[in-house]
Design a protein around this motif. Structure first.
Motif, short mmCIF file in Angstrom:
data_model
loop_
_atom_site.label_atom_id
_atom_site.label_comp_id
_atom_site.label_asym_id
_atom_site.label_seq_id
_atom_site.Cartn_x
_atom_site.Cartn_y
_atom_site.Cartn_z
N PRO A 96 -13.75 -77.60 21.19
CA PRO A 96 -13.56 -76.65 22.30
C PRO A 96 -12.10 -76.37 22.61
O PRO A 96 -11.78 -75.31 23.15
CB PRO A 96 -14.24 -77.36 23.49
N LEU A 97 -11.21 -77.30 22.27
CA LEU A 97 -9.78 -77.05 22.47
C LEU A 97 -9.31 -75.89 21.59
O LEU A 97 -8.42 -75.13 21.99
CB LEU A 97 -8.97 -78.32 22.14
N ILE A 98 -9.91 -75.74 20.43
CA ILE A 98 -9.59 -74.63 19.54
C ILE A 98 -10.32 -73.36 19.96
O ILE A 98 -9.75 -72.27 19.98
CB ILE A 98 -9.96 -74.97 18.08
N ILE A 99 -11.59 -73.52 20.33
CA ILE A 99 -12.42 -72.35 20.61
C ILE A 99 -12.07 -71.66 21.92
O ILE A 99 -11.98 -70.43 21.99
CB ILE A 99 -13.91 -72.75 20.62
N THR A 100 -11.88 -72.44 22.98
CA THR A 100 -11.73 -71.86 24.32
C THR A 100 -10.64 -70.80 24.41
O THR A 100 -10.88 -69.71 24.97
CB THR A 100 -11.50 -72.96 25.37
N PRO A 101 -9.42 -71.03 23.90
CA PRO A 101 -8.38 -70.01 24.03
C PRO A 101 -8.76 -68.67 23.37
O PRO A 101 -8.61 -67.61 23.98
CB PRO A 101 -7.17 -70.65 23.35
N TYR A 102 -9.24 -68.71 22.11
CA TYR A 102 -9.53 -67.43 21.47
C TYR A 102 -10.81 -66.81 22.01
O TYR A 102 -10.97 -65.58 22.02
CB TYR A 102 -9.56 -67.55 19.95
N TYR A 103 -11.74 -67.64 22.51
CA TYR A 103 -12.95 -67.09 23.13
C TYR A 103 -12.57 -66.31 24.39
O TYR A 103 -13.15 -65.26 24.68
CB TYR A 103 -13.89 -68.24 23.47
N CYS A 104 -11.59 -66.82 25.14
CA CYS A 104 -11.13 -66.12 26.33
C CYS A 104 -10.42 -64.82 25.97
O CYS A 104 -10.46 -63.85 26.75
CB CYS A 104 -10.20 -67.01 27.15
N VAL A 105 -9.77 -64.78 24.82
CA VAL A 105 -9.16 -63.53 24.35
C VAL A 105 -10.24 -62.47 24.15
O VAL A 105 -10.12 -61.32 24.60
CB VAL A 105 -8.39 -63.76 23.03
N ILE A 106 -11.33 -62.85 23.48
CA ILE A 106 -12.43 -61.91 23.26
C ILE A 106 -13.08 -61.53 24.58
O ILE A 106 -13.49 -60.39 24.79
CB ILE A 106 -13.47 -62.52 22.29
N GLY A 107 -13.19 -62.50 25.50
CA GLY A 107 -13.70 -62.20 26.83
C GLY A 107 -12.85 -61.15 27.53
O GLY A 107 -13.36 -60.28 28.24
N GLY A 108 -11.54 -61.22 27.32
CA GLY A 108 -10.65 -60.19 27.86
C GLY A 108 -10.92 -58.82 27.25
O GLY A 108 -10.87 -57.80 27.95
N TRP A 109 -11.21 -58.79 25.96
CA TRP A 109 -11.59 -57.51 25.32
C TRP A 109 -12.83 -56.91 26.00
O TRP A 109 -12.89 -55.71 26.25
CB TRP A 109 -11.89 -57.71 23.84
N VAL A 110 -13.78 -57.77 26.30
CA VAL A 110 -15.02 -57.31 26.94
C VAL A 110 -14.71 -56.71 28.31
O VAL A 110 -15.24 -55.65 28.69
CB VAL A 110 -16.03 -58.47 27.07
N MET A 111 -13.84 -57.38 29.07
CA MET A 111 -13.45 -56.86 30.38
C MET A 111 -12.79 -55.50 30.27
O MET A 111 -13.05 -54.60 31.08
CB MET A 111 -12.51 -57.85 31.08
N LYS A 112 -11.95 -55.31 29.27
CA LYS A 112 -11.30 -54.02 29.05
C LYS A 112 -12.33 -52.93 28.77
O LYS A 112 -12.25 -51.82 29.32
CB LYS A 112 -10.31 -54.15 27.88
#
Length: 466
Positions: A96-112
């Motif tokens: 999860p230390l690897i996944i969480t940061p880039y998952y949040c990046v994709i979450g930001g794409w969704v918000m956009k």
């Protein structure tokens, strides 16, 4: 490791909704429909369902039982069962230390994209990938300008991290459980509504038939491995989440019953995701299942074009990305909670400072993925952009390794009786105990090694991939 007083879910319903929310995420929405379309529709769906109630159930109840028995996060739970497996907790925590940061990046794409549809930019988003390329590759000329401009991904990424962190700071009951009680029912309603509406598109019924009717002539080993891999990722296994949530589960809760409910919810969500996407995309592309793409291209390129062709497409697109945002948040909350739990267990910190540390790490590490398609696109690791590399290492390498070693620990070192006894401690019985024992000892390790081998072969030799 010394045990400490832990938070807990207030009820079995709260636990089930939170755990189901951790499983329901972007993988259901952009990976399941693609694999179903690629591997024959109905036959893939049938194989997937069989694997969920056997392989998936066995791994999930194992991890929940480990968490509830030890009352520790993954960093200490494995070692509590056998000190020789302390290292496995560190590997599991690293996922999860690897996944969480880039998952949040994709979450930001969704918000956009949600903001774009709400603000009337549906036509702009449906330009066959141009909008998406300009967005993720945004470069205002200087790094500060790039990071502060909402035309690019960085502010959206930061906002998504902060929302996730705020929920985690509020704790298990007031934060995670309350958020899940709100978002999961909304998710269920939205996905059913959009799925049913998508079937009204001219030509969608042909896609529906392809999706639901098994064609046994398309069955192959690739179908099994593809379904197995998707089930493995979809149910949030081998990344510490289920162990962490299990540690918050009261002893009196019926573990087997709860896991059954979680897998039903997650499977129904994946099913409706396919129902929502496959018929509509196939209809839009003239009946061609191969046009159901994987990953971001499906979510951020193909579907906006489909929405643009639909009546009330702007509204449907906005509702769809609200659905995706909730799905992304429930998973990112689980990922961040897992990391916060590790920090609290290992360093004996309170929840707020532990969560703030994780937020800071996510912001720093996530910036690599956030800017990896823009100002830093020339920097790659073994030929992959930062986000793609992090995804490969976590999902294709570390998670199968953690799962295989978990099967070795439970199946051949401490014995499956450890899990069985924990399941029975609340219910008095374990109806699928024999299935669990056979799966964990023999079948699951073989399937997991096959998944790992196929993924590595794909990256290293460019051959088979699920």
């Amino acid at each position: 490791m010394e045990k400490q007083e832990r938070s807990s879910f207030s009820s079995r319903v709260g636990f089930v909704l939170a755990a189901a929310g951790s499983a329901v995420g972007l993988g259901n929405l952009w990976r399941f429909p693609y694999l179903a379309a690629r591997y024959g529709g109905g036959i893939f769906l049938l194989v997937y369902l069989i694997l969920v109630v056997t392989f998936g159930f066995s791994l999930m109840i194992t991890e929940f039982a480990i968490g509830r028995k030890t009352k520790l996060s993954c960093i200490g739970a494995y070692g509590a069962l056998d000190k020789r497996f302390n290292f496995l907790g560190w590997i599991a925590a690293f996922v999860p230390l690897i996944i969480t940061p880039y998952y949040c990046v994709i979450g930001g794409w969704v918000m956009k994209y949600l903001w774009t549809f709400i603000s009337g930019g549906a036509l702009e988003a449906a330009d066959n990938g141009g909008f998406f390329s300009r967005f993720i590759g945004f470069d205002a000329g200087s790094l500060p300008a790039t990071m502060l401009n909402f035309s690019g991904p960085t502010p959206w990424f930061v906002l998504f991290v902060l929302i996730t962190g705020l929920v985690v700071i509020f704790g298990v009951q007031k934060g995670i459980e309350n958020a899940s009680r709100l978002m999961m029912p909304v998710l269920a309603v939205l996905i059913v509504v959009i799925a049913l509406y998508s079937l009204t598109i001219p030509g969608a019924l042909a896609g529906l038939k392809y999706y639901l009717m098994p064609d046994f002539s398309q069955f192959s080993a690739s179908t099994v491995l593809g379904a197995c891999g998707q089930m493995f990722y979809s149910m949030s296994l081998a990344m510490g989440i289920t162990i962490t949530y299990g540690s918050y589960m009261p002893k009196e809760n019926l573990l087997e019953h709860s896991v059954t409910q979680i897998e039903i919810f997650d499977t129904l969500f994946a099913f409706f995701a396919g129902l929502m996407i496959i018929p509509s995309v196939i209809a839009f592309n003239g009946g061609d299942p191969s046009q159901v793409n994987s990953g971001p291209s499906l979510m951020f390129i193909s579907l906006p074009m489909v929405f643009d062709s639909m009546k009330f497409g702007t509204v449907i697109g906005a509702v769809f990305f609200l659905l995706v945002l909730f799905a992304a948040l429930t998973s990112s909350i689980a990922l961040m909670e897992t990391l916060a739990s590790v920090i609290m267990d290992k360093f004996k910190l309170k929840r707020i400072p532990a969560t703030l540390i994780i937020i800071a790490i996510c912001l720093v590490v996530g910036m690599l993925s956030c800017l990896g398609y823009g100002p830093w696109e020339s920097v790659t690791i073994i030929g992959m952009q930062f986000l793609d590399f992090f995804d490969f290492i976590s999902n294709s390498v570390l998670m199968p390794i953690v799962a295989v070693l978990t099967c070795v620990l439970i199946g051949h070192v401490v014995g499956t009786k450890v899990v069985a006894d924990e399941v029975k401690s609340g219910a008095g019985s374990f109806r699928r105990e024999k299935l669990h024992r056979v799966m964990i000892r023999w079948i699951a390790p073989v399937l997991l090694v096959a998944i790992l081998a196929s993924e590595l072969a794909s990256k290293i030799f460019g051959v088979f991939s699920i």
